[in-house]
Write a protein that holds these residues in place. Structure first.
Motif, short mmCIF file in Angstrom:
data_model
loop_
_atom_site.label_atom_id
_atom_site.label_comp_id
_atom_site.label_asym_id
_atom_site.label_seq_id
_atom_site.Cartn_x
_atom_site.Cartn_y
_atom_site.Cartn_z
N VAL A 32 44.22 20.10 26.42
CA VAL A 32 43.45 21.21 25.99
C VAL A 32 42.32 20.67 25.23
CG1 VAL A 32 43.66 23.06 24.57
CG2 VAL A 32 45.43 22.67 26.08
N THR A 33 42.28 20.16 24.28
CA THR A 33 41.49 19.74 23.35
C THR A 33 40.51 18.47 23.97
OG1 THR A 33 42.60 18.12 22.22
CG2 THR A 33 42.77 20.50 21.32
N SER A 34 40.63 18.21 25.17
CA SER A 34 39.72 17.25 25.67
C SER A 34 38.49 17.68 25.72
CB SER A 34 40.29 16.77 27.13
OG SER A 34 40.06 17.83 28.13
N ARG A 35 37.39 16.86 26.12
CA ARG A 35 36.05 17.03 26.12
C ARG A 35 35.82 18.15 27.07
NH1 ARG A 35 30.77 13.46 27.61
NH2 ARG A 35 29.36 15.10 27.54
N TRP A 36 36.40 18.50 28.10
CA TRP A 36 36.25 19.43 29.21
C TRP A 36 37.42 20.56 29.15
CZ3 TRP A 36 31.22 19.55 29.85
CH2 TRP A 36 30.64 18.49 30.19
N GLY A 37 38.45 20.33 28.64
CA GLY A 37 39.74 21.08 28.69
C GLY A 37 39.28 22.54 27.92
N VAL A 38 38.65 22.34 26.80
CA VAL A 38 38.27 23.61 26.00
C VAL A 38 37.41 24.57 26.87
CG1 VAL A 38 37.17 24.24 24.06
CG2 VAL A 38 38.75 22.49 23.90
N LEU A 41 39.11 26.31 29.93
CA LEU A 41 39.80 27.26 29.25
C LEU A 41 39.12 28.61 28.82
CD1 LEU A 41 42.75 25.44 27.53
CD2 LEU A 41 42.99 26.66 29.74
N ILE A 42 37.93 28.21 28.29
CA ILE A 42 36.84 29.40 27.91
C ILE A 42 36.59 30.01 29.13
CG2 ILE A 42 34.86 29.66 26.58
CD1 ILE A 42 35.78 27.73 24.50
N ALA A 43 36.03 29.22 30.03
CA ALA A 43 34.99 29.71 31.18
C ALA A 43 36.14 30.51 32.05
CB ALA A 43 34.76 28.51 32.02
N LEU A 44 37.50 30.23 31.98
CA LEU A 44 38.46 31.20 32.81
C LEU A 44 39.03 32.23 32.12
CD1 LEU A 44 40.13 28.09 34.56
CD2 LEU A 44 38.71 29.81 35.81
N GLN A 45 38.47 32.60 30.75
CA GLN A 45 39.17 33.62 29.88
C GLN A 45 38.82 34.75 30.72
OE1 GLN A 45 40.86 34.28 27.06
NE2 GLN A 45 41.64 32.12 27.42
N ASN A 46 37.70 35.22 31.45
CA ASN A 46 37.10 36.48 31.77
C ASN A 46 37.41 36.56 33.16
OD1 ASN A 46 36.64 37.54 29.32
ND2 ASN A 46 34.49 36.56 29.22
N ASN A 47 37.14 35.58 33.96
CA ASN A 47 37.57 35.50 35.56
C ASN A 47 38.18 34.42 36.07
OD1 ASN A 47 35.77 37.95 35.65
ND2 ASN A 47 33.99 36.89 35.13
N ASP A 48 38.63 34.51 37.31
CA ASP A 48 39.31 33.67 38.09
C ASP A 48 38.12 33.19 38.67
OD1 ASP A 48 41.69 34.55 37.29
OD2 ASP A 48 41.97 35.56 39.08
N LEU A 49 37.80 31.70 38.97
CA LEU A 49 36.66 31.29 39.52
C LEU A 49 36.95 30.26 40.61
CD1 LEU A 49 34.51 30.60 36.18
CD2 LEU A 49 34.23 32.39 37.91
N ARG A 50 35.97 30.19 41.46
CA ARG A 50 36.17 29.25 42.59
C ARG A 50 35.53 27.63 41.91
NH1 ARG A 50 33.55 31.40 47.56
NH2 ARG A 50 33.06 29.34 47.97
N THR A 69 40.15 17.39 34.97
CA THR A 69 40.46 18.14 33.71
C THR A 69 41.43 19.35 34.55
OG1 THR A 69 38.57 17.68 32.72
CG2 THR A 69 39.72 19.86 32.09
N LEU A 70 40.88 19.82 35.76
CA LEU A 70 41.89 21.15 36.19
C LEU A 70 43.16 20.33 36.66
CD1 LEU A 70 39.10 22.53 38.28
CD2 LEU A 70 40.30 23.78 36.70
N ARG A 71 43.30 19.09 37.27
CA ARG A 71 44.53 18.74 37.78
C ARG A 71 45.53 18.65 36.53
NH1 ARG A 71 42.68 14.03 39.49
NH2 ARG A 71 41.85 14.83 41.12
N ALA A 72 45.02 18.34 35.33
CA ALA A 72 45.91 18.28 34.36
C ALA A 72 46.07 19.59 33.72
CB ALA A 72 45.10 17.33 33.01
N LEU A 73 45.38 20.29 33.64
CA LEU A 73 45.45 21.53 33.01
C LEU A 73 46.45 22.51 33.96
CD1 LEU A 73 42.15 22.89 31.60
CD2 LEU A 73 44.16 22.07 30.34
N VAL A 74 46.45 22.20 35.31
CA VAL A 74 47.67 22.93 36.26
C VAL A 74 48.96 22.26 36.15
CG1 VAL A 74 48.23 23.04 38.79
CG2 VAL A 74 45.55 23.50 38.06
#
Length: 120
Positions: A32-38, A41-50, A69-74
């Protein structure tokens, strides 16, 4: 002292020793707190995105880093992934309930920071 901040009980009642390097909760916090994880998570707060919409919304992230990053968060259960069987395949990402719960304070933190900064 037998119990402290580092010994937390999850919803399942399992104890997490978050200061130990092999703790599953610590791995999730690292993702979550990795360089890109944050930013994911913020970018996906309002919409699902391709995938490419997400990449374009997070300036500076490479496709490789976004995929990692997505692989880890999934895997952590924060983000869901749906693949549409088209040519080429279209992959959409969104936040799970857990991801929304974790991402909301991150968005609030970003809001607090940007309110305190002088306009650029």
């Amino acid at each position: 002292m037998t119990e402290g901040v580092q010994l937390e009980r999850g919803a399942t009642g399992k104890r997490y020793e978050v200061f130990h390097t092999d703790c599953a909760a610590r791995d999730t916090v690292d993702h979550v707190t990795s360089r890109w994880g944050v930013w994911v998570l913020i970018a996906l707060q309002n919409n699902d995105l391709r995938f490419f919409e997400l990449r374009d919304s997070i300036r500076g992230i490479s496709e490789k880093m976004l995929a990692q990053t997505l692989r880890a968060l999934v895997q952590d259960g924060l983000v869901w992934r749906v693949v549409e069987p088209t040519t080429p395949p279209q992959v959409t990402y969104g936040l799970t309930e857990f991801g929304r719960d974790v991402g909301e304070p991150l968005r609030d933190l970003l809001g607090r920071i940007t309110r305190r900064l002088e306009p650029s």
